[in-house]
Write a protein that holds these residues in place. Structure first.
Motif, PDB file in Angstrom:
ATOM      1  N   ARG A 276     -18.466  -4.320   6.804  1.00  0.00           N
ATOM      2  CA  ARG A 276     -18.898  -4.407   8.201  1.00  0.00           C
ATOM      3  C   ARG A 276     -19.329  -3.036   8.697  1.00  0.00           C
ATOM      4  O   ARG A 276     -18.780  -2.016   8.267  1.00  0.00           O
ATOM      5  CB  ARG A 276     -17.783  -4.976   9.081  1.00  0.00           C
ATOM      6  CG  ARG A 276     -17.340  -6.366   8.637  1.00  0.00           C
ATOM      7  CD  ARG A 276     -16.316  -6.951   9.584  1.00  0.00           C
ATOM      8  NE  ARG A 276     -15.873  -8.263   9.139  1.00  0.00           N
ATOM      9  CZ  ARG A 276     -16.499  -9.402   9.414  1.00  0.00           C
ATOM     10  NH1 ARG A 276     -17.599  -9.370  10.131  1.00  0.00           N
ATOM     11  NH2 ARG A 276     -16.039 -10.557   8.982  1.00  0.00           N
ATOM     12  N   ILE A 277     -20.276  -3.036   9.615  1.00  0.00           N
ATOM     13  CA  ILE A 277     -20.808  -1.792  10.171  1.00  0.00           C
ATOM     14  C   ILE A 277     -20.498  -1.744  11.660  1.00  0.00           C
ATOM     15  O   ILE A 277     -20.826  -2.678  12.399  1.00  0.00           O
ATOM     16  CB  ILE A 277     -22.323  -1.676   9.932  1.00  0.00           C
ATOM     17  CG1 ILE A 277     -22.599  -1.635   8.423  1.00  0.00           C
ATOM     18  CG2 ILE A 277     -22.887  -0.439  10.623  1.00  0.00           C
ATOM     19  CD1 ILE A 277     -24.065  -1.655   8.073  1.00  0.00           C
ATOM     20  N   GLU A 278     -19.840  -0.684  12.080  1.00  0.00           N
ATOM     21  CA  GLU A 278     -19.500  -0.501  13.496  1.00  0.00           C
ATOM     22  C   GLU A 278     -20.105   0.805  13.984  1.00  0.00           C
ATOM     23  O   GLU A 278     -20.080   1.820  13.282  1.00  0.00           O
ATOM     24  CB  GLU A 278     -17.979  -0.463  13.695  1.00  0.00           C
ATOM     25  CG  GLU A 278     -17.282  -1.786  13.441  1.00  0.00           C
ATOM     26  CD  GLU A 278     -17.479  -2.788  14.572  1.00  0.00           C
ATOM     27  OE1 GLU A 278     -17.971  -2.375  15.648  1.00  0.00           O
ATOM     28  OE2 GLU A 278     -17.136  -3.962  14.380  1.00  0.00           O
ATOM     29  N   SER A 279     -20.664   0.758  15.192  1.00  0.00           N
ATOM     30  CA  SER A 279     -21.272   1.949  15.779  1.00  0.00           C
ATOM     31  C   SER A 279     -20.633   2.244  17.121  1.00  0.00           C
ATOM     32  O   SER A 279     -20.279   1.323  17.863  1.00  0.00           O
ATOM     33  CB  SER A 279     -22.784   1.748  15.964  1.00  0.00           C
ATOM     34  OG  SER A 279     -23.400   1.468  14.723  1.00  0.00           O
ATOM     35  N   PHE A 280     -20.500   3.520  17.452  1.00  0.00           N
ATOM     36  CA  PHE A 280     -19.897   3.949  18.701  1.00  0.00           C
ATOM     37  C   PHE A 280     -20.938   4.674  19.547  1.00  0.00           C
ATOM     38  O   PHE A 280     -21.592   5.602  19.100  1.00  0.00           O
ATOM     39  CB  PHE A 280     -18.691   4.857  18.432  1.00  0.00           C
ATOM     40  CG  PHE A 280     -17.633   4.203  17.588  1.00  0.00           C
ATOM     41  CD1 PHE A 280     -16.668   3.400  18.173  1.00  0.00           C
ATOM     42  CD2 PHE A 280     -17.621   4.355  16.215  1.00  0.00           C
ATOM     43  CE1 PHE A 280     -15.704   2.780  17.402  1.00  0.00           C
ATOM     44  CE2 PHE A 280     -16.654   3.739  15.435  1.00  0.00           C
ATOM     45  CZ  PHE A 280     -15.692   2.948  16.035  1.00  0.00           C
ATOM     46  N   ASN A 281     -21.095   4.198  20.774  1.00  0.00           N
ATOM     47  CA  ASN A 281     -21.999   4.774  21.768  1.00  0.00           C
ATOM     48  C   ASN A 281     -23.477   4.535  21.474  1.00  0.00           C
ATOM     49  O   ASN A 281     -24.346   5.211  22.029  1.00  0.00           O
ATOM     50  CB  ASN A 281     -21.764   6.274  21.960  1.00  0.00           C
ATOM     51  CG  ASN A 281     -20.724   6.538  23.027  1.00  0.00           C
ATOM     52  OD1 ASN A 281     -20.475   5.691  23.879  1.00  0.00           O
ATOM     53  ND2 ASN A 281     -20.115   7.705  22.996  1.00  0.00           N
TER      54      ASN A 281
ATOM     55  N   ASP B 199     -20.576   7.299  14.353  1.00  0.00           N
ATOM     56  CA  ASP B 199     -20.274   7.899  15.663  1.00  0.00           C
ATOM     57  C   ASP B 199     -21.519   8.624  16.165  1.00  0.00           C
ATOM     58  O   ASP B 199     -21.965   9.606  15.568  1.00  0.00           O
ATOM     59  CB  ASP B 199     -19.108   8.876  15.513  1.00  0.00           C
ATOM     60  CG  ASP B 199     -18.696   9.490  16.841  1.00  0.00           C
ATOM     61  OD1 ASP B 199     -19.295   9.140  17.876  1.00  0.00           O
ATOM     62  OD2 ASP B 199     -17.779  10.331  16.851  1.00  0.00           O
ATOM     63  N   PHE B 200     -22.062   8.143  17.302  1.00  0.00           N
ATOM     64  CA  PHE B 200     -23.286   8.718  17.856  1.00  0.00           C
ATOM     65  C   PHE B 200     -23.006   9.663  19.025  1.00  0.00           C
ATOM     66  O   PHE B 200     -23.845   9.831  19.902  1.00  0.00           O
ATOM     67  CB  PHE B 200     -24.235   7.600  18.300  1.00  0.00           C
ATOM     68  CG  PHE B 200     -24.885   6.878  17.160  1.00  0.00           C
ATOM     69  CD1 PHE B 200     -26.074   7.332  16.615  1.00  0.00           C
ATOM     70  CD2 PHE B 200     -24.297   5.750  16.609  1.00  0.00           C
ATOM     71  CE1 PHE B 200     -26.668   6.667  15.555  1.00  0.00           C
ATOM     72  CE2 PHE B 200     -24.881   5.075  15.548  1.00  0.00           C
ATOM     73  CZ  PHE B 200     -26.073   5.530  15.021  1.00  0.00           C
ATOM     74  N   GLY B 201     -21.840  10.286  19.048  1.00  0.00           N
ATOM     75  CA  GLY B 201     -21.543  11.269  20.079  1.00  0.00           C
ATOM     76  C   GLY B 201     -20.792  10.682  21.251  1.00  0.00           C
ATOM     77  O   GLY B 201     -20.451   9.499  21.281  1.00  0.00           O
ATOM     78  N   ASN B 202     -20.535  11.523  22.274  1.00  0.00           N
ATOM     79  CA  ASN B 202     -19.718  11.130  23.410  1.00  0.00           C
ATOM     80  C   ASN B 202     -20.510  10.607  24.598  1.00  0.00           C
ATOM     81  O   ASN B 202     -19.942   9.990  25.487  1.00  0.00           O
ATOM     82  CB  ASN B 202     -18.867  12.329  23.873  1.00  0.00           C
ATOM     83  CG  ASN B 202     -17.892  12.777  22.810  1.00  0.00           C
ATOM     84  OD1 ASN B 202     -17.353  11.961  22.077  1.00  0.00           O
ATOM     85  ND2 ASN B 202     -17.684  14.076  22.707  1.00  0.00           N
ATOM     86  N   ASP B 203     -21.813  10.887  24.632  1.00  0.00           N
ATOM     87  CA  ASP B 203     -22.616  10.511  25.800  1.00  0.00           C
ATOM     88  C   ASP B 203     -23.317   9.189  25.538  1.00  0.00           C
ATOM     89  O   ASP B 203     -24.310   9.125  24.814  1.00  0.00           O
ATOM     90  CB  ASP B 203     -23.638  11.610  26.100  1.00  0.00           C
ATOM     91  CG  ASP B 203     -24.305  11.434  27.460  1.00  0.00           C
ATOM     92  OD1 ASP B 203     -24.187  10.324  28.027  1.00  0.00           O
ATOM     93  OD2 ASP B 203     -24.935  12.388  27.944  1.00  0.00           O
ATOM     94  N   CYS B 204     -22.797   8.115  26.154  1.00  0.00           N
ATOM     95  CA  CYS B 204     -23.385   6.789  25.943  1.00  0.00           C
ATOM     96  C   CYS B 204     -24.732   6.655  26.649  1.00  0.00           C
ATOM     97  O   CYS B 204     -25.521   5.756  26.330  1.00  0.00           O
ATOM     98  CB  CYS B 204     -22.428   5.705  26.422  1.00  0.00           C
ATOM     99  SG  CYS B 204     -21.978   5.835  28.152  1.00  0.00           S
ATOM    100  N   ASN B 205     -25.011   7.529  27.629  1.00  0.00           N
ATOM    101  CA  ASN B 205     -26.288   7.472  28.343  1.00  0.00           C
ATOM    102  C   ASN B 205     -27.412   8.146  27.557  1.00  0.00           C
ATOM    103  O   ASN B 205     -28.580   7.814  27.733  1.00  0.00           O
ATOM    104  CB  ASN B 205     -26.153   8.145  29.711  1.00  0.00           C
ATOM    105  CG  ASN B 205     -25.172   7.424  30.606  1.00  0.00           C
ATOM    106  OD1 ASN B 205     -25.389   6.289  30.980  1.00  0.00           O
ATOM    107  ND2 ASN B 205     -24.065   8.089  30.939  1.00  0.00           N
ATOM    108  N   GLN B 206     -27.037   9.108  26.703  1.00  0.00           N
ATOM    109  CA  GLN B 206     -28.027   9.795  25.881  1.00  0.00           C
ATOM    110  C   GLN B 206     -27.498   9.914  24.447  1.00  0.00           C
ATOM    111  O   GLN B 206     -27.141  11.007  23.995  1.00  0.00           O
ATOM    112  CB  GLN B 206     -28.329  11.181  26.460  1.00  0.00           C
ATOM    113  CG  GLN B 206     -29.003  11.133  27.817  1.00  0.00           C
ATOM    114  CD  GLN B 206     -29.272  12.523  28.372  1.00  0.00           C
ATOM    115  OE1 GLN B 206     -28.567  13.482  28.085  1.00  0.00           O
ATOM    116  NE2 GLN B 206     -30.310  12.637  29.190  1.00  0.00           N
ATOM    117  N   PRO B 207     -27.431   8.792  23.728  1.00  0.00           N
ATOM    118  CA  PRO B 207     -26.895   8.840  22.359  1.00  0.00           C
ATOM    119  C   PRO B 207     -27.807   9.612  21.420  1.00  0.00           C
ATOM    120  O   PRO B 207     -29.015   9.721  21.644  1.00  0.00           O
ATOM    121  CB  PRO B 207     -26.829   7.358  21.968  1.00  0.00           C
ATOM    122  CG  PRO B 207     -27.855   6.688  22.821  1.00  0.00           C
ATOM    123  CD  PRO B 207     -27.864   7.444  24.112  1.00  0.00           C
TER     124      PRO B 207
END
Length: 377
Positions: free
Chosen positions: A40-45, A83-91
């Motif tokens: 399975r593939i999970e992505s954050f932000n 993990d695409f970083g902490n800023d969900c508005n600008q991943p």
């Protein structure tokens, strides 16, 4: 969830290379034909399309799994975490961190579905999401036998999460109508006014948590009425910031059911909150609260402080490029006396908090000026 990490990197090429070099002797049992598996593939932000996920799965074909693929309840489940970083508005365009590993066990995220706001009997304009409420309950160490208080309880979303873990809850708010579920409904559809069971106690009944509900009170947080010697195991709260709901305090006595109120600025809200927690928390009890701030103006030095309270954690939730809030957890480490007050400089508190509403709406006005100048003028 708990995942046994087999490889981690900042690039796909290095991650795949690490997986290719894994010890076959150590991982031989996972590759046997008798065992089913799934990846399975999970992505954050960042949301990753199904097409991108299929492409990543093809790149993992080199893994020597010989068993059959089984999506539901396989013998082994493996995860590729991005993990695409902490800023969900600008991943970020590419992940900042990558992990691959075997699932060992699930956490309790399934309870979030049961506590979805849309399925509750009673909600308000500022009801907090179930995920954030359970996060606060964990930070407060909510468990059976603990007494937890929310001085800005609103619709009771946070204390409801604490009650799920067995805590007995008590709350207060200055708004009589919200506490007792009176007035217009906050739902977009359905009846215009709340029904007789559409109140905070109705939510506790919905989840069979009546025994964890102590009471709610109409009370001014600026003038707490608790006697000396009453101690809570934790205080959890989300004070009003003045965006959708403003903070208010009692100004004077007034004939009838309701007292006259005045604005309760944020610096005073947090100063009073820390003083109350220092006085009414048991030793090593926790204070958990949200602190809004203007991101360009923030420094750690601006967090309100009290000599009786030690900072345990400080986690940021980014709302947009300029505005965010921090989940602050403090623990009582010293006995309280009446001479102790918040040690934060009053000017610093006002710089951080009282300007928050103006800075928030300043950004909104700038956006409206650019898109709809006639409305602003």
């Amino acid at each position: 969830s708990i995942v046994d990490i087999w490889a981690q990197s900042t690039t796909y090429a290095d991650l795949f290379n690490q997986l290719k070099n894994l010890s076959k002797q150590k991982l031989e049992k996972f590759y046997q034909e008798d065992y089913s598996f799934s990846i399975r593939i999970e992505s954050f932000n960042k949301k990753v399309s199904s097409l991108q996920q299929r492409d990543l799965l093809k790149k993992l074909d080199f893994l020597p799994f010989r068993g059959s693929v089984k999506l539901n309840q396989p013998d082994y489940t493996f995860y590729l975490l991005q993990d695409f970083g902490n800023d969900c508005n600008q991943p970020r365009e590419l992940p900042s961190r990558l992990f691959f590993g075997r699932l060992i066990g699930f956490g309790q995220r399934s309870i979030l579905k049961n506590y979805k706001i849309t399925e509750r009997k009673f909600i308000g304009n500022t009801s907090m999401s179930a995920e954030l409420c359970f996060l606060m309950a964990n930070q407060a160490l909510a468990r059976s036998g603990t007494l937890i208080y929310d001085p800005f309880i609103g619709t009771g979303s946070i204390t409801l999460a604490c009650a799920h873990f067995g805590a007995c809850t008590l709350g207060a708010d200055i708004d009589h109508n919200v506490l007792h579920g009176k007035g217009r409904s906050s739902r977009a559809t359905g009846p215009r006014f709340r029904g007789p069971d559409e109140n905070m106690y109705g939510n506790y009944c919905q989840y069979k948590l009546q025994s964890n509900f102590i009471d709610i009170m109409v009370l001014d947080a600026a003038k707490p009425a608790f006697r000396k010697g009453l101690y809570f195991d934790a205080i959890v709260t989300d004070p009003p910031y003045g965006i959708r709901e403003g903070a208010r305090k009692v100004l004077s006595k007034h004939e009838g059911s309701y007292a006259k109120t005045s604005l309760y600025n944020l610096s005073k809200v947090y100063g009073d909150l820390l003083s109350f927690a220092a006085k009414h928390l048991r030793m090593y009890g926790r204070l958990v609260f949200w602190l809004p701030f203007h991101r360009p103006s923030y420094t750690d030095e601006l967090i309100p402080k009290h000599p009786c309270l030690a900072l345990i954690s400080n986690s940021e939730q980014i709302l947009n490029s300029n505005i965010a809030r921090r989940l602050i957890t403090m623990e009582k480490t010293r006995d309280f006396n009446d001479d102790q007050t918040t040690t934060q400089n009053e000017e610093d508190l006002q710089k951080l908090q009282d300007s928050f509403r103006d800075l928030y709406f300043k950004r909104i006005r700038i956006q409206l000026t650019a898109t709809c100048p006639k409305i602003v003028s």
